[in-house]
Structure formats: structure tokens, C-alpha cells
Motif scaffolding. Structure first.
Motif, mmCIF file in Angstrom:
data_model
loop_
_atom_site.group_PDB
_atom_site.id
_atom_site.type_symbol
_atom_site.label_atom_id
_atom_site.label_comp_id
_atom_site.label_asym_id
_atom_site.label_seq_id
_atom_site.Cartn_x
_atom_site.Cartn_y
_atom_site.Cartn_z
ATOM 1 N N ALA A 198 -8.977 -5.571 -4.834
ATOM 2 C CA ALA A 198 -8.984 -4.188 -5.317
ATOM 3 C C ALA A 198 -7.893 -3.979 -6.362
ATOM 4 O O ALA A 198 -8.107 -3.325 -7.380
ATOM 5 C CB ALA A 198 -8.788 -3.225 -4.143
ATOM 6 N N ALA A 199 -6.711 -4.561 -6.124
ATOM 7 C CA ALA A 199 -5.604 -4.411 -7.075
ATOM 8 C C ALA A 199 -5.905 -5.127 -8.390
ATOM 9 O O ALA A 199 -5.320 -4.802 -9.420
ATOM 10 C CB ALA A 199 -4.314 -4.961 -6.468
ATOM 11 N N LEU A 200 -6.813 -6.104 -8.348
ATOM 12 C CA LEU A 200 -7.172 -6.826 -9.569
ATOM 13 C C LEU A 200 -8.384 -6.187 -10.258
ATOM 14 O O LEU A 200 -8.964 -6.754 -11.171
ATOM 15 C CB LEU A 200 -7.481 -8.297 -9.249
ATOM 16 C CG LEU A 200 -6.277 -9.146 -8.814
ATOM 17 C CD1 LEU A 200 -6.730 -10.524 -8.359
ATOM 18 C CD2 LEU A 200 -5.276 -9.287 -9.958
ATOM 19 N N ASN B 52 -2.132 3.450 -5.933
ATOM 20 C CA ASN B 52 -2.311 3.168 -4.514
ATOM 21 C C ASN B 52 -2.118 4.421 -3.671
ATOM 22 O O ASN B 52 -2.596 4.500 -2.558
ATOM 23 C CB ASN B 52 -1.340 2.091 -4.039
ATOM 24 C CG ASN B 52 -1.547 0.786 -4.783
ATOM 25 O OD1 ASN B 52 -0.851 0.508 -5.763
ATOM 26 N ND2 ASN B 52 -2.507 0.006 -4.355
ATOM 27 N N LEU B 53 -1.392 5.388 -4.233
ATOM 28 C CA LEU B 53 -1.216 6.686 -3.574
ATOM 29 C C LEU B 53 -1.617 7.791 -4.546
ATOM 30 O O LEU B 53 -1.456 7.658 -5.753
ATOM 31 C CB LEU B 53 0.247 6.896 -3.161
ATOM 32 C CG LEU B 53 0.816 6.090 -1.998
ATOM 33 C CD1 LEU B 53 2.313 6.356 -1.881
ATOM 34 C CD2 LEU B 53 0.111 6.457 -0.705
ATOM 35 N N ARG B 82 -0.153 -4.645 -11.267
ATOM 36 C CA ARG B 82 1.090 -4.687 -10.500
ATOM 37 C C ARG B 82 1.201 -5.968 -9.683
ATOM 38 O O ARG B 82 0.213 -6.592 -9.327
ATOM 39 C CB ARG B 82 1.173 -3.495 -9.556
ATOM 40 C CG ARG B 82 0.213 -3.580 -8.383
ATOM 41 C CD ARG B 82 0.486 -2.490 -7.363
ATOM 42 N NE ARG B 82 1.789 -2.660 -6.737
ATOM 43 C CZ ARG B 82 2.284 -1.846 -5.817
ATOM 44 N NH1 ARG B 82 1.581 -0.790 -5.447
ATOM 45 N NH2 ARG B 82 3.453 -2.075 -5.277
ATOM 46 N N SER B 83 2.449 -6.336 -9.405
ATOM 47 C CA SER B 83 2.703 -7.369 -8.408
ATOM 48 C C SER B 83 3.276 -6.682 -7.192
ATOM 49 O O SER B 83 3.697 -5.527 -7.255
ATOM 50 C CB SER B 83 3.676 -8.412 -8.948
ATOM 51 O OG SER B 83 4.995 -7.892 -8.936
ATOM 52 N N PHE B 84 3.273 -7.404 -6.063
ATOM 53 C CA PHE B 84 3.666 -6.771 -4.809
ATOM 54 C C PHE B 84 4.983 -7.342 -4.297
ATOM 55 O O PHE B 84 5.344 -8.476 -4.567
ATOM 56 C CB PHE B 84 2.569 -6.944 -3.763
ATOM 57 C CG PHE B 84 1.318 -6.176 -4.088
ATOM 58 C CD1 PHE B 84 1.112 -4.917 -3.566
ATOM 59 C CD2 PHE B 84 0.368 -6.707 -4.952
ATOM 60 C CE1 PHE B 84 -0.033 -4.200 -3.874
ATOM 61 C CE2 PHE B 84 -0.777 -5.999 -5.272
ATOM 62 C CZ PHE B 84 -0.975 -4.738 -4.730
#
Lengths: 323, 250
Positions: A198-200, B52-53, B82-84
């Protein structure tokens, strides 16, 4: 994955060769078992393809039932040609899965399992009382596909079991190709880490919906073949026992390995037959066998083979299939 | 030009106001470090930037376009990557496969279901390029889970880079790293293309002062101060409220 694919491919070829050899020489009764195993094999492939994107259903009998009831209804009640009914059953299974998936896929993990189970049980309750399909008594006289044009009489048990094996093998090959495609790799990535997909920028929900819809089409195909095989339609096809059997067969063979499903189906069908004709309380023994397999080979027979050969093969630089 | 901007962004979890009317603008090509004590709301603000929010109120603008209502997936597709803080990889896939998947997703090629993934030569080429960019060429065929923690962190950043973003959000890229690994990561992010707009959360002040051309200090969900590294280093408020005894190091 290269060596893993080789192991799975070889397992598939060996299983197919075994099935064809058995089918060539088997007597009447064994033909029936082979056809049953092949059809259950198609059903396991449908379930395992769904598991590719991390979803496990405990209501897959519902989708099998959609195919079975559509095929039986369109041939026996509406008098339509079996070929048309088969196509309609597959399309109906896809449509049913799509509609169910629209909301069921919003739930995940145990919730997805419960939603699919509940919906299949609702369908069971419906067909159990449905007058048009004779309710609990079921319905006989379901015709088989007419392949006389190409000189095949599917009413011959040997011809039918061969056809079932061929369809199962074709579905397996098709799913192997799909799983190696970018779409299939995305499904596998979703199983491993849906949040990162999803983040990608991957729409996890849509990929899962597509997988569930395809899975529904294949389950319905298995259902339509099942009623052709037995010539009989019964609400028992939709019971949660059937959903449990397909899950057990897939897990025994190896969830997530594709070829494991049909292998597990063969093991389940032949073991059931051997036990039920020789042993009292045979379900107890069946349970003991499965408990043993689950403990000895937590990733199923094919998963066990994969781990075994991954250990033996040297960690070659360009395969990277380390355990 | 302003690449990314937030206007009066507010986010509360129950009674706790984690982001209190934060308005910031990130110039295109700028490198901004978000610093502040634990619980200052840095990661929450990041989650608001990435989608994400959802904020309770306020707006997020990407190159002037209001993207407040877009989720993280949609923002990733239009250039915010983004990276986490914690590794968020595909553990069974090799480095090559991890990156190829990200490239294929970006290129919209993951809807193809008829030809094998390996046949996508352009995607494979891009994956190798990104791996080279972060120094993972030697381990291209190692599964992510079999790599050292430091290499996994590099892959974490590489996955975000593979989307060819216009805005890159890095959430503590050096967290949990050894000094050697930290040095490697410092070099890696230092070599990122200058055109890329980068926002980084980082606790290592050496990296922050070395890397960022703009520093934002968050404290209890508010912007305590912001400015060039030299100005922040000199800021009396920052010294008192955040840097405390650590301020002596600056």
C-alpha cells in the motif's frame, strides 16, 4: 526461487504422470476416485490461489456450490446445453465471489475466515430448503458435457477421469503462469507485507478482489465438474465439511505451493477410501494421520520437499532460495 | 517553488493533541530535518504528510494541489514516498525482487498477468540502478530476511527511492544501526539527488547538522523553532527546551 520452482515443477510432473498412469490401468471404482481427486485438486488450486494474496477462506464450498447449482439448474431445470451451463457456472462463480469480496475483503485474518464461513452457511441454509432444487433431497439426472464432436464420450468413467485430470493440470499450469507474472508477484508481496505494498502505491484491496473473483471462477468450475461426475446435486456440497476438506487437502499438500493442493487432494481422497472401507471409526484415524502430518511437516508435503532440497542445494549466488 | 506544504494541521488522539496547528512549507529540493524529543509528534506529523493518518483539520498540499483527502497509496502514486522507522520489507524476496516489485508498481505494470515478471527488462534495470544507488549491488540475490540489519535499513530506503518520488520522507533511517552502519547510511542519504525534496526524522545530531539545510524543531505537537542549522544551533529556546544537556554538543 529458481530451485524452488524446479522442485514444485518436478512434483507437478510426477503427480501428473502418476495420475495418468493410474488412470490408464485403473478399474471402474478407482476411476471414480481419480476423478474425485482431480476435481478436488481444482478446488484446492482455487483456494491456494486466493492464499497467494494472504487470504484463507473457510467458506469456499459456497463458491463451489454456486457452480454446482448453476450447472444443475441450467441443464436439468432450464434444459440448456451443458457447455453453456459450464460457462455460465464459471461466470456465476466469479460474479458471486466479486460481490461477496466487495465487503468480505475489508475484513482480514480470522474475520475474513468467519465472514466467508457465515456466508457459505447462509447459502447452505438457502439451498437446503429451496424447492426448485428439491431442497435437502437433492436432484439427480445431471448430464455431462457432450464432447462427441471430438469423439469423446464423457459418460465413460475412464474418459471422464482423464478429462478431469487434464482440466486440473491445465488450471495448475495457468495458475503457475499467473503467479510468475507481475500481477502474481504483487499478490505474493501482499501476502508477505500488505502495508508496504500500500505504501508503494499498490491498491491492496483491488488486487485481493481480483484474486478472490478468479478463485470464485475456479471453485465454480470444480463445482460444475463435481455434479457432472456424480450426476447428482445435493446441499451437502455446500456444507462446511466441504470447505474444511479442501482446506485440509491444501494444507496437507502445502499451502502456497499450488502443486501441493492436488497432491493433498489425492492423498485425502485415497486415504478416506482406504480407511472407510477397512476401519471402523475411520474419521478418527483420518484425524490422527492429519495431526501427524501437520506436526511432522508444518508446511505440507511440498513445503517439506522445498525445505529439504533448499538445505541440500548449495547456496548458489544467483538463486538465493535460502530457507 | 514549494513542493510540500501543511496548513494549520491538527491531529488529536482522544484528549491528546499530537499535532497542534502545524504550518510548514518544504521548498522543492530542500532537505529538512524534523527534530524534537520523543513524543514531540514527529512520526504523527510524518504519517499526516504521507497520508497514513487523516488530520482532524488543516490541509496538506503537494505542489499546490490539495491532497488532504488522498490516502497513503494515492499519495505514493503521485510522488510522495516514505521509508519506515521499523523495517517494512518483503522478507522472502531478494533485494532484486523487492526493488523490481516497487518499480513495477510505480510503472503500473503489476496488473499484467500473462507474461512472467522476469520478462520486464526495464523494471529489472531500474531495480539494479536503485540497488547501486544505495550500495546493495553485491547482495542483489540475497533474500531480505537473510541480510544484516544495516543492509535491511538500506533496502528500506531503497524501496522508497524506487518509486522515483518527488518528495521523500525518511523516518529515522539510522535507527538501531551500529556506528559503521550509520556512517554508511549517512553517505547514502548524502548522495541522494539534489532535486529530490527530502524530509527526514533523525536523532543523530551529527547527521542532522551535516545533511539538512533547514531544521524544524517540534515540541508537544507544535513548531518550537525552525531555521538554518546554524540558527537552530544558536537558538536559546531550542537549547533550553529540547537540547538540554545535549545542547552542549552543538
Amino acid at each position: 526461487m529458481a530451485s524452488g520452482n524446479l522442485v514444485r515443477g518436478l512434483a507437478g510432473v510426477a503427480l501428473l504422470a502418476g495420475a495418468l498412469t493410474g488412470q490408464r490401468f485403473a478399474g471402474f471404482f478407482a476411476q471414480e476416485l481419480i476423478a474425485e481427486a482431480a476435481i478436488l485438486g481444482i478446488f484446492t488450486l482455487s483456494l491456494d490461489f486466493l492464499a497467494t494474496c494472504g487470504l484463507v477462506s473457510l467458506g469456499h464450498a459456497g463458491l463451489l456450490g454456486v457452480g454446482a447449482y448453476l450447472f444443475a439448474g441450467l441443464t436439468v431445470l432450464s434444459g440448456l446445453p451443458p457447455a453453456f451451463a459450464l460457462a455460465a457456472a464459471i461466470a456465476g462463480g466469479a460474479l458471486a465471489a466479486f460481490v461477496v469480496g466487495l465487503f468480505a475483503i475489508r475484513a482480514q485474518g480470522a474475520f475474513f475466515i468467519m465472514v466467508t464461513l457465515a456466508l457459505a452457511e447462509m447459502f447452505y441454509a438457502f439451498v437446503f430448503r429451496n424447492r426448485a432444487f428439491n431442497g435437502a433431497d437433492g436432484m439427480g439426472g445431471i448430464p455431462r458435457l457432450d464432447l462427441s464432436r471430438i469423439g469423446v464420450d464423457l459418460n465413460d468413467p475412464q474418459a471422464f477421469s482423464l478429462a478431469a485430470i487434464c482440466v486440473c493440470a491445465a488450471v495448475w499450469l495457468l495458475l503457475e503462469l499467473v503467479c510468475a507474472s507481475p500481477f502474481g508477484r504483487a499478490l505474493d508481496a501482499i501476502r508477505q507485507n500488505p502495508h508496504r505494498v500500500a505504501a508503494l502505491g499498490g491498491r491492496v484491496y483491488l488486487y485481493r478482489l481480483a484474486a478472490f473473483t478468479s478463485s470464485g471462477a475456479l471453485a465454480a468450475l470444480a463445482g460444475a465438474l463435481k455434479v457432472q461426475h456424480t450426476n447428482f446435486l445435493s446441499p451437502d456440497l455446500v456444507s462446511w465439511f466441504v470447505s474444511g476438506d479442501v482446506l485440509i487437502a491444501t494444507v496437507i499438500g502445502g499451502l502456497g505451493t499450488l502443486v501441493g493442493g492436488p497432491l493433498g487432494a489425492a492423498i485425502l481422497v485415497f486415504l478416506k477410501d482406504a480407511l472407510s472401507s477397512n476401519v471402523g471409526h475411520w474419521y478418527l484415524f483420518l484425524g490422527a494421520v492429519f495431526a501427524f502430518v501437520a506436526l511432522a511437516m508444518p508446511r505440507g508435503v511440498v513445503g517439506f520437499l522445498l525445505a529439504f532440497f533448499a538445505r541440500r542445494s548449495p547456496p548458489a549466488g544467483n538463486t538465493g532460495d535460502a530457507p | 517553488m514549494i513542493a510540500l506544504e501543511t496548513r494549520a494541521l491538527v491531529k488529536s488522539f482522544g484528549a491528546i493533541a499530537v499535532t497542534q496547528s502545524v504550518s510548514l512549507a518544504f521548498e522543492a529540493g530542500s532537505r529538512t530535518a524534523l527534530i524534537g524529543p520523543n513524543g514531540a509528534g514527529k512520526t504523527t506529523y510524518f504519517n499526516l504528510l504521507a497520508g497514513n493518518l487523516r488530520p482532524d483539520s488543516g490541509a496538506v498540499l503537494l505542489e499546490g494541489r490539495d491532497v488532504t483527502k488522498l490516502d497513503a497509496t494515492s499519495r505514493a502514486r503521485i510522488g510522495v514516498s516514505r521509508s519506515f522507522q521499523r523495517n517494512n520489507l518483503f522478507p522472502e524476496l531478494t533485494v532484486r525482487e523487492n526493488l523490481a516489485l516497487a518499480c513495477a508498481l510505480r510503472a503500473g505494470k503489476t496488473t499484467r498477468f500473462w507474461r512472467p515478471m522476469r520478462g520486464l527488462k526495464d523494471v529489472a534495470g531500474e531495480a539494479a540502478e536503485v540497488a547501486a544507488q544505495v550500495g546493495l549491488t553485491d547482495v542483489l540475490d540475497t533474500p531480505a530476511r537473510a541480510m544484516s540489519y544495516g543492509s535491511q535499513r538500506q533496502l528500506e530506503v531503497a524501496l522508497a527511492l524506487a518509486l522515483k518520488p518527488r518528495v521523500l520522507l525518511l523516518d529515522e533511517p539510522t535507527s538501531g544501526m551500529s556506528p559503521q552502519e550509520t556512517a554508511l547510511m549517512r553517505g547514502l542519504i548524502g548522495r541522494l539527488p539534489r532535486a529530490l525534496t527530502i524530509v527526514i526524522i533523525e536523532h543523530d545530531m551529527d547527521i542532522v547538522l551535516d545533511f539538512a539545510d533547514h531544521i524544524v524543531v517540534l515540541d508537544y505537537g507544535k513548531v518550537l523553532d525552525q531555521g538554518a542549522p546554524a540558527a537552530i544551533r544558536a537558538s536559546q529556546v531550542v537549547r533550553e527546551r529540547y537540547l538540554g544537556e545535549g545542547g552542549a554538543r552543538l
